[in-house]
Design a protein around this motif. Structure first.
Motif, PDB file in Angstrom:
ATOM      1  N   PRO A 277       0.802  -1.230   0.000  1.00 15.77           N
ATOM      2  CA  PRO A 277       0.000   0.000   0.000  1.00 15.77           C
ATOM      3  C   PRO A 277       0.832   1.277   0.000  1.00 15.77           C
ATOM      4  N   ASP A 278       2.144   1.160   0.301  1.00 10.57           N
ATOM      5  CA  ASP A 278       2.998   2.348   0.275  1.00 10.57           C
ATOM      6  C   ASP A 278       3.365   2.740  -1.155  1.00 10.57           C
ATOM      7  N   PHE A 279       2.956   1.925  -2.135  1.00  4.76           N
ATOM      8  CA  PHE A 279       3.156   2.249  -3.544  1.00  4.76           C
ATOM      9  C   PHE A 279       1.820   2.574  -4.197  1.00  4.76           C
ATOM     10  N   GLY A 280       1.888   3.301  -5.318  1.00  5.23           N
ATOM     11  CA  GLY A 280       0.706   3.585  -6.104  1.00  5.23           C
ATOM     12  C   GLY A 280       1.025   3.427  -7.581  1.00  5.23           C
ATOM     13  N   GLU A 281      -0.008   3.381  -8.403  1.00  3.14           N
ATOM     14  CA  GLU A 281       0.208   3.316  -9.848  1.00  3.14           C
ATOM     15  C   GLU A 281       0.754   4.654 -10.346  1.00  3.14           C
ATOM     16  N   GLY A 282       1.628   4.576 -11.350  1.00  6.66           N
ATOM     17  CA  GLY A 282       2.214   5.807 -11.871  1.00  6.66           C
ATOM     18  C   GLY A 282       2.423   5.724 -13.373  1.00  6.66           C
ATOM     19  N   THR A 283       2.416   6.878 -14.010  1.00 11.59           N
ATOM     20  CA  THR A 283       2.666   6.973 -15.442  1.00 11.59           C
ATOM     21  C   THR A 283       3.658   8.102 -15.699  1.00 11.59           C
ATOM     22  N   ILE A 284       4.676   7.800 -16.494  1.00  8.31           N
ATOM     23  CA  ILE A 284       5.590   8.841 -16.967  1.00  8.31           C
ATOM     24  C   ILE A 284       5.064   9.266 -18.331  1.00  8.31           C
ATOM     25  N   PRO A 285       4.480  10.454 -18.437  1.00  6.68           N
ATOM     26  CA  PRO A 285       3.803  10.842 -19.683  1.00  6.68           C
ATOM     27  C   PRO A 285       4.737  10.825 -20.895  1.00  6.68           C
ATOM     28  N   ALA A 286       4.157  10.526 -22.031  1.00  2.00           N
ATOM     29  CA  ALA A 286       4.905  10.573 -23.292  1.00  2.00           C
ATOM     30  C   ALA A 286       5.511  11.961 -23.463  1.00  2.00           C
ATOM     31  N   GLY A 287       6.731  12.001 -23.964  1.00  5.19           N
ATOM     32  CA  GLY A 287       7.389  13.276 -24.197  1.00  5.19           C
ATOM     33  C   GLY A 287       8.122  13.847 -23.000  1.00  5.19           C
ATOM     34  N   THR A 288       8.081  13.136 -21.872  1.00  7.44           N
ATOM     35  CA  THR A 288       8.799  13.630 -20.697  1.00  7.44           C
ATOM     36  C   THR A 288      10.297  13.694 -20.979  1.00  7.44           C
ATOM     37  N   TYR A 289      10.784  12.676 -21.693  1.00  3.78           N
ATOM     38  CA  TYR A 289      12.204  12.614 -22.033  1.00  3.78           C
ATOM     39  C   TYR A 289      12.365  12.528 -23.550  1.00  3.78           C
TER      40      TYR A 289
END
Length: 323
Positions: free
Chosen positions: A233-245
């Motif tokens: 539970p100390d983690f959550g879902e995440g997304t690195i958006p397109a174009g970040t790098y």
């Protein structure tokens, strides 16, 4: 005569040094209570974040003298807090939970005195691999050389936790220990094949690596993300958006944890209350020191908090209506 004058002159000098020493000692004692803020190696984000907090204490809180301390990272910070060698520290949510609950490397020696102050920023897991390493999926990391930071540190804990849900044990890959800078240089030179870096989106270190043209990001699959979040539970879902790098045309699916400011139950309620209040009253100044403070918000202060809040922090959050 000259000899007598010389002796008298030396005597005056010695007396001056003695008096000067006494004066320095007195001024040192009047500088206030020392507060040590544990961070990590100087090549990562924890050190400049901790240094900014220490500077804020020195500028805004009378009676205290704070400094950032370079350390081996999250797990070492938890130990140093427990032993009284630090007053505050930055710790990632997963190692913090292990330390408080006495799990994994803290088995049999839980640090039950740990108390939370606030979440500082949220660190998405960047799974970085060399393009020539033959790695397209996380399962391909088996048998590879992976930079895991200091022995037993937060990077290694997070790496093993993530790889573990894919059935990859620590014996299934070659762990390469060192500083964050070592990991970065290792990826650039090919000394390592991969590095799992939990950091803020848009990290300058990740940008530097991607810009070499030799390193890329890979995603986690959705089913494993959901499983890991359910079990941790100390983690959550995440997304690195397109174009970040540069060259990252697709979003990268991953998990994220929290990087938290932590203290112990021995810290006074008044001190922790004042520090917590000053952080949020001076948040724009802190943001001028490091962009990750833009994620430090009262409404998100307890996200990923895997230890009890310190009463001083709780008092502040109750005052502003977030508890």
């Amino acid at each position: 005569m000259r000899k007598g004058i010389l002796v008298s002159f030396i005597g005056v000098l010695l007396l001056s040094f003695v008096l000067s020493g006494c004066s320095s000692a007195e001024s040192g004692s009047s500088e206030g209570e020392f507060l040590r803020v544990g961070t990590a190696s100087m090549g990562g984000n924890f050190f400049p974040l901790g240094a900014a907090i220490a500077q804020m204490v020195n500028d805004e809180m009378d009676g205290y003298n704070a400094s950032a301390q370079a350390t081996g990272g999250s797990s070492e910070n938890a130990n140093f807090l427990g032993s009284g060698d630090l007053e505050f520290a930055l710790i990632q949510s997963s190692p913090l939970k292990n330390a408080y609950q006495g799990k994994e490397k803290f088995d049999g020696r839980a640090v039950e005195s740990l108390r939370g102050v606030t979440a500082i920023y949220f660190n998405s897991f960047h799974i970085l691999v060399r393009k020539d390493a033959g790695v397209e999926t996380i399962e391909d990391l088996k048998g590879k050389k992976i930079a895991v930071g200091p022995v037993g540190g937060g990077i290694q804990v997070n790496t093993n936790k993530l790889l573990g849900v894919y059935g990859i044990s620590p014996e299934d890959y070659e762990a390469v220990h060192g500083t964050r800078q070592d990991a970065t240089e290792g990826l650039k030179t090919g000394r390592v094949d991969a590095h799992i870096y939990a950091t803020g989106i848009g990290s300058s270190q990740v940008t530097d690596l991607i810009n070499t043209g030799e390193v890329k990001l890979i995603s986690m699959d959705q089913a494993t993300i959901e499983k890991m979040v359910e079990e941790n539970p100390d983690f959550g879902e995440g997304t690195i958006p397109a174009g970040t790098y540069e060259g990252q045309d697709e979003p990268v699916e991953t998990i994220r944890g929290s990087s938290l400011l932590v203290t112990t139950e021995d810290m006074s309620e008044d001190l922790v209350y004042e520090l917590t209040k000053k952080i949020f009253e001076n948040i724009e100044t802190l943001q001028g020191h490091h962009k990750y403070f833009k994620q430090t918000k009262v409404e998100d202060a307890t996200k990923g908090m895997s230890v009890p809040l310190h009463p001083g922090a709780k008092k502040y959050f109750e005052e502003v209506g977030t508890q």
